[in-house]
Design an enzyme around this catalytic site. Sequence first.
Site, short mmCIF file in Angstrom:
data_model
loop_
_atom_site.label_atom_id
_atom_site.label_comp_id
_atom_site.label_asym_id
_atom_site.label_seq_id
_atom_site.Cartn_x
_atom_site.Cartn_y
_atom_site.Cartn_z
CB THR A 65 -0.94 0.04 1.23
OG1 THR A 65 -0.16 -0.02 2.42
CG2 THR A 65 -1.93 -1.12 1.20
CG HIS A 81 7.69 -0.92 3.31
ND1 HIS A 81 7.13 -0.36 2.19
CD2 HIS A 81 6.77 -1.80 3.80
CE1 HIS A 81 5.92 -0.88 2.00
NE2 HIS A 81 5.68 -1.76 2.95
P1 5GP Z 1 2.51 -2.34 2.95
O1 5GP Z 1 1.04 -2.68 3.05
O2 5GP Z 1 2.78 -1.30 1.86
O3 5GP Z 1 3.43 -3.52 2.87
O4 5GP Z 1 2.86 -1.68 4.35
C1 5GP Z 1 2.67 -0.33 4.63
C2 5GP Z 1 2.62 -0.21 6.14
O5 5GP Z 1 2.81 1.14 6.46
C3 5GP Z 1 1.29 -0.65 6.75
O6 5GP Z 1 1.51 -1.73 7.65
C4 5GP Z 1 0.79 0.62 7.46
O7 5GP Z 1 0.20 0.34 8.72
C5 5GP Z 1 2.06 1.44 7.59
N1 5GP Z 1 1.85 2.88 7.56
C6 5GP Z 1 1.10 3.58 6.66
N2 5GP Z 1 1.17 4.89 6.91
C7 5GP Z 1 1.99 5.04 7.99
C8 5GP Z 1 2.44 6.17 8.74
O8 5GP Z 1 2.12 7.34 8.45
N3 5GP Z 1 3.25 5.92 9.80
C9 5GP Z 1 3.65 4.66 10.14
N4 5GP Z 1 4.45 4.53 11.20
N5 5GP Z 1 3.24 3.56 9.47
C10 5GP Z 1 2.42 3.75 8.40
#
Ligand code: 5GP
Length: 114
Positions: free
Chosen positions: A94, A99
């Site tokens: 998302t 990361h």
């Molecule tokens: P993905 O789904 O892209 O692998 O992981 C993105 C992660 O970023 C999600 O687990 C979400 O909770 C985290 N996340 C999104 N926005 C923020 C933010 O503003 N601060 C922090 N600390 N985490 C975030």
Amino acid sequence: MAADCIFCKIVEGEIPADVVAESEHTLAFRDINPKAPVHVLVIPKVHHGDAAALASAEPAIAAELLAQTRAIATQEGHEDYNLVFNTGAGAGQTVFHAHVHLLAGVDVSRLFLA
Ligand code: 5GP
Ligand code: ZN
């Protein structure tokens, strides 16, 4: 820095984050919506869309990021941990800044691989 990238804004200090570690090229902070007792995101300070793009363009930083995960797990009091790289929207990515999710305190591998 990429425009409108949340993680670039965290690197720049424009959005606050609970930072747990920093190295020359990486930053680690707690996920805002934790899915495990320890749920830390480790990111490169430089913007790449996903971990594969990072590894292709800057393998030394990808290696630094991977090395950081163990150091952070140890710092958080865990010898064992899981790493998750969601890559692509269809796989749940998302935030399109590379990361890795560092998860400890629960064995998430059983959810996927048992
Ligand atoms: P993905 O789904 O892209 O692998 O992981 C993105 C992660 O970023 C999600 O687990 C979400 O909770 C985290 N996340 C999104 N926005 C923020 C933010 O503003 N601060 C922090 N600390 N985490 C975030
Ligand atoms: Zn970014």
